[in-house]
Design an enzyme around this catalytic site. Sequence first.
Site, PDB file in Angstrom:
ATOM      1  N   GLU A 136     -16.277   6.040   4.018  1.00  0.00           N
ATOM      2  CA  GLU A 136     -15.592   5.437   5.168  1.00  0.00           C
ATOM      3  C   GLU A 136     -15.542   6.414   6.328  1.00  0.00           C
ATOM      4  O   GLU A 136     -15.915   7.580   6.204  1.00  0.00           O
ATOM      5  CB  GLU A 136     -14.195   4.966   4.790  1.00  0.00           C
ATOM      6  CG  GLU A 136     -13.255   6.058   4.341  1.00  0.00           C
ATOM      7  CD  GLU A 136     -11.866   5.518   4.006  1.00  0.00           C
ATOM      8  OE1 GLU A 136     -11.431   4.518   4.594  1.00  0.00           O
ATOM      9  OE2 GLU A 136     -11.203   6.132   3.144  1.00  0.00           O
ATOM     10  N   ARG A 182       0.837  -1.201   0.000  1.00  0.00           N
ATOM     11  CA  ARG A 182       0.000   0.000   0.000  1.00  0.00           C
ATOM     12  C   ARG A 182       0.875   1.257   0.000  1.00  0.00           C
ATOM     13  O   ARG A 182       0.561   2.242  -0.663  1.00  0.00           O
ATOM     14  CB  ARG A 182      -0.939  -0.023   1.204  1.00  0.00           C
ATOM     15  CG  ARG A 182      -1.944   1.109   1.171  1.00  0.00           C
ATOM     16  CD  ARG A 182      -3.062   0.902   2.157  1.00  0.00           C
ATOM     17  NE  ARG A 182      -2.574   0.923   3.528  1.00  0.00           N
ATOM     18  CZ  ARG A 182      -3.322   0.613   4.583  1.00  0.00           C
ATOM     19  NH1 ARG A 182      -4.574   0.236   4.414  1.00  0.00           N
ATOM     20  NH2 ARG A 182      -2.823   0.659   5.797  1.00  0.00           N
ATOM     21  N   LYS A 241      -2.483   6.619   1.691  1.00  0.00           N
ATOM     22  CA  LYS A 241      -2.387   7.011   3.104  1.00  0.00           C
ATOM     23  C   LYS A 241      -1.453   8.213   3.231  1.00  0.00           C
ATOM     24  O   LYS A 241      -0.353   8.138   3.781  1.00  0.00           O
ATOM     25  CB  LYS A 241      -1.904   5.814   3.936  1.00  0.00           C
ATOM     26  CG  LYS A 241      -2.599   5.706   5.256  1.00  0.00           C
ATOM     27  CD  LYS A 241      -2.389   4.383   5.895  1.00  0.00           C
ATOM     28  CE  LYS A 241      -2.495   4.437   7.393  1.00  0.00           C
ATOM     29  NZ  LYS A 241      -3.689   5.067   7.943  1.00  0.00           N
TER      30      LYS A 241
HETATM   31  C1  LIG Z   1      -8.924   6.428   6.098  1.00  0.00           C
HETATM   32  C2  LIG Z   1      -8.655   5.035   6.546  1.00  0.00           C
HETATM   33  N1  LIG Z   1      -9.464   4.057   6.106  1.00  0.00           N
HETATM   34  C3  LIG Z   1      -9.277   2.775   6.488  1.00  0.00           C
HETATM   35  C4  LIG Z   1      -8.249   2.422   7.347  1.00  0.00           C
HETATM   36  C5  LIG Z   1      -8.071   0.996   7.729  1.00  0.00           C
HETATM   37  O1  LIG Z   1      -6.932   0.443   7.130  1.00  0.00           O
HETATM   38  P1  LIG Z   1      -6.152  -0.735   7.786  1.00  0.00           P
HETATM   39  O2  LIG Z   1      -7.128  -1.810   8.047  1.00  0.00           O
HETATM   40  O3  LIG Z   1      -5.142  -1.137   6.768  1.00  0.00           O
HETATM   41  O4  LIG Z   1      -5.545  -0.213   9.025  1.00  0.00           O
HETATM   42  C6  LIG Z   1      -7.399   3.405   7.830  1.00  0.00           C
HETATM   43  C7  LIG Z   1      -6.328   3.024   8.731  1.00  0.00           C
HETATM   44  O5  LIG Z   1      -5.405   3.680   8.991  1.00  0.00           O
HETATM   45  C8  LIG Z   1      -7.596   4.748   7.420  1.00  0.00           C
HETATM   46  O6  LIG Z   1      -6.799   5.728   7.870  1.00  0.00           O
END
Ligand SMILES: Cc1ncc(COP(=O)(O)O)c(C=O)c1O
Length: 340
Positions: free
Chosen positions: A220, A84, A184
């Site tokens: 989300e 990612r 991210k």
């Molecule tokens: C905006 C956002 N969505 C979803 C997630 C969940 O991702 P993950 O399961 O890889 O931690 C995160 C986690 O940091 C996030 O910042």
Amino acid sequence: MTDSTSNIDYKNLGFNYVKTKCFVMYKWSDGKWDLGKLYDDTNINIHIMSGIFHYGQSLFEGLKAFRSKNDDILVCNSNASAERMQFGCHRILIPEVSTKMFNNAIDKTLLNNLEFFPPYDSEGCMYIRPFIFASGVKLGLGPSTEFTFIVLVNPVGKYYNRKIKCKVIENYDRSAPLGVGNIKMGGNYAADMLPSIESKKGGYDIALYLDAKEHRYIEEFSTSNFVAIDKDGCYVTPKSNSILKGNTNSLLRMLAKDRGIKVKVREIDFNEIKTFQEICACGTAVVLSPIKSITRGNETYDVPEFNILKSLKNDLLQIQKGDKKDKYNIIRCLPTTSVI
Ligand SMILES: Cc1ncc(COP(=O)(O)O)c(C=O)c1O
């Protein structure tokens, strides 16, 4: 904030900064990464014209490692985090960190901070925060000449200690349809601070974003994915190009299929939520945190249950702690006797 292990109450950690012994830092220049070094001074020297300060060229990751019953360190899903970050690097012109270098950096940092690692029976674990940013000097907009990659670790416990109240954000968008919501990137989180703080002031724990184009489909939460159990008992989660592809969500979908639960990744119209039996925030930090209620405008929907998602959460926690077989190959086991 602490740097002494004796001050840490591992049973009541929460999700707060704890200064550990050291972190690892690598620099990129002249087309390659150096070999990286461990540092214990958490203040680093960065030029005031670095790209990170002016143009926000930065990405971070979040993942966890757990102590097993026999004291090994179990790193969860680090290849997915590396991939990612590579995807994000490509989007905002940061040189990639290979999966091998990413994992080595994590292992080195973990093994050199073992004295801060929460014990097996504590409900705590080690949160791992890799991040990368432009540290080169440049006035005009353009790719940087130097980049820095750091991995630090921080013991953590539960993110939420209760069922959470959610507010739908109406006056702001998290990300544009063809924007950078699917990486991210630091700036995405800066943009979310005001909406999140405003909803917290209204008594809500978490903010939920809808799609930017129509404000009709669920996207989300601020820092986690939306997952639900629909009226037919299926695991549903939004399909959208502007949300972060959650690694926890991907794992839970595999676990759901294993339990014979049908999984649907699809557009979710906000009006459908009234038919959902269970709704959770899903992510590395929050794991699967049950949503108590969702408020949009003057209307509140009380979410009735947390059963199916609770059993999936338990499956995941057991795999992460080494108490259940990891048939997906998501765990890397580091014996604590390893030397790096
Ligand atoms: C905006 C956002 N969505 C979803 C997630 C969940 O991702 P993950 O399961 O890889 O931690 C995160 C986690 O940091 C996030 O910042």
